[in-house]
Design an enzyme around this catalytic site. Structure first.
Site, mmCIF file in Angstrom:
data_model
loop_
_atom_site.group_PDB
_atom_site.id
_atom_site.type_symbol
_atom_site.label_atom_id
_atom_site.label_comp_id
_atom_site.label_asym_id
_atom_site.label_seq_id
_atom_site.Cartn_x
_atom_site.Cartn_y
_atom_site.Cartn_z
ATOM 1 N N CYS A 1 0.889 64.250 -5.525
ATOM 2 C CA CYS A 1 0.764 63.498 -4.274
ATOM 3 C C CYS A 1 0.697 64.426 -3.066
ATOM 4 C CB CYS A 1 1.903 62.505 -4.146
ATOM 5 S SG CYS A 1 1.810 61.190 -5.386
ATOM 6 N N CYS B 1 5.602 64.065 -5.063
ATOM 7 C CA CYS B 1 5.503 65.057 -6.140
ATOM 8 C C CYS B 1 4.350 66.020 -5.817
ATOM 9 C CB CYS B 1 5.258 64.357 -7.469
ATOM 10 S SG CYS B 1 3.623 63.603 -7.606
ATOM 11 N N GLU C 1 1.857 56.830 -3.206
ATOM 12 C CA GLU C 1 1.140 57.582 -2.176
ATOM 13 C C GLU C 1 -0.364 57.585 -2.431
ATOM 14 O OE1 GLU C 1 4.968 60.044 -3.022
ATOM 15 O OE2 GLU C 1 3.674 58.663 -4.103
ATOM 16 N N HIS D 1 0.496 56.639 -8.381
ATOM 17 C CA HIS D 1 1.717 56.744 -7.581
ATOM 18 C C HIS D 1 1.494 56.017 -6.265
ATOM 19 C CE1 HIS D 1 3.545 60.597 -9.554
ATOM 20 N NE2 HIS D 1 3.008 59.781 -10.451
#
Length: 143
Positions: free
Chosen positions: A80, A77, A49, A47
């Site tokens: 993260c 999410c 992040e 992801h």
């Protein structure tokens, strides 16, 4: 946020969900950049992040990112949010809310849970319209 949006567009160009992220040092320098790389890397943890946190930790030669700021186009999410807390990020700024999987205020609020040992300031809605529009454009092409 404008630079995070550029990264999000780059992710979209590769067929991934358009999310971009930056880590900014206490002096205002961008020390980590990330975009979703799940499709390119075949990595469910890639992801934006996580990619940005990894780059920032490497550039700072320290996994502790105390007093750093994370800027991301979409609400993080749960995975993260956990990584953000573990990295000791001070503040998270994000654009669009994620009503399906968001974990910093919409579905869950991991970063501000009173049981969490690491307190993180969360500021939502930065350039929200642009962030939402980019996501809508991406998903319109899929659905």
């Amino acid at each position: 946020m404008l630079e995070a949006l550029v990264l999000a567009r780059e992710a979209m160009a590769t067929g991934d969900v358009p999310v971009g992220a930056l880590v900014i040092s206490p002096t205002g320098e961008i020390v980590g950049r990330g975009k979703n790389l799940r499709e390119i890397d075949n990595d469910p943890t890639a992801h934006a992040e996580i990619v940005a946190l990894r780059e920032a930790s490497e550039s700072q030669e320290n996994w502790r990112l105390d007093d750093h700021v994370l800027v991301v186009t979409l609400e993080p999410c749960a995975m993260c949010a956990g990584a953000i807390a573990q990295s000791r990020i001070k503040t998270v700024l994000f654009g669009a809310w994620d009503d399906k999987a968001g974990a910093v205020g919409s579905v869950w609020d991991i970063l501000r849970d009173p049981r969490s040992p690491h307190k993180v300031e969360v500021i939502a809605g930065i350039k929200a319209e642009e962030c939402v529009a980019l996501l809508a454009e991406f998903f319109k092409g899929i659905r």
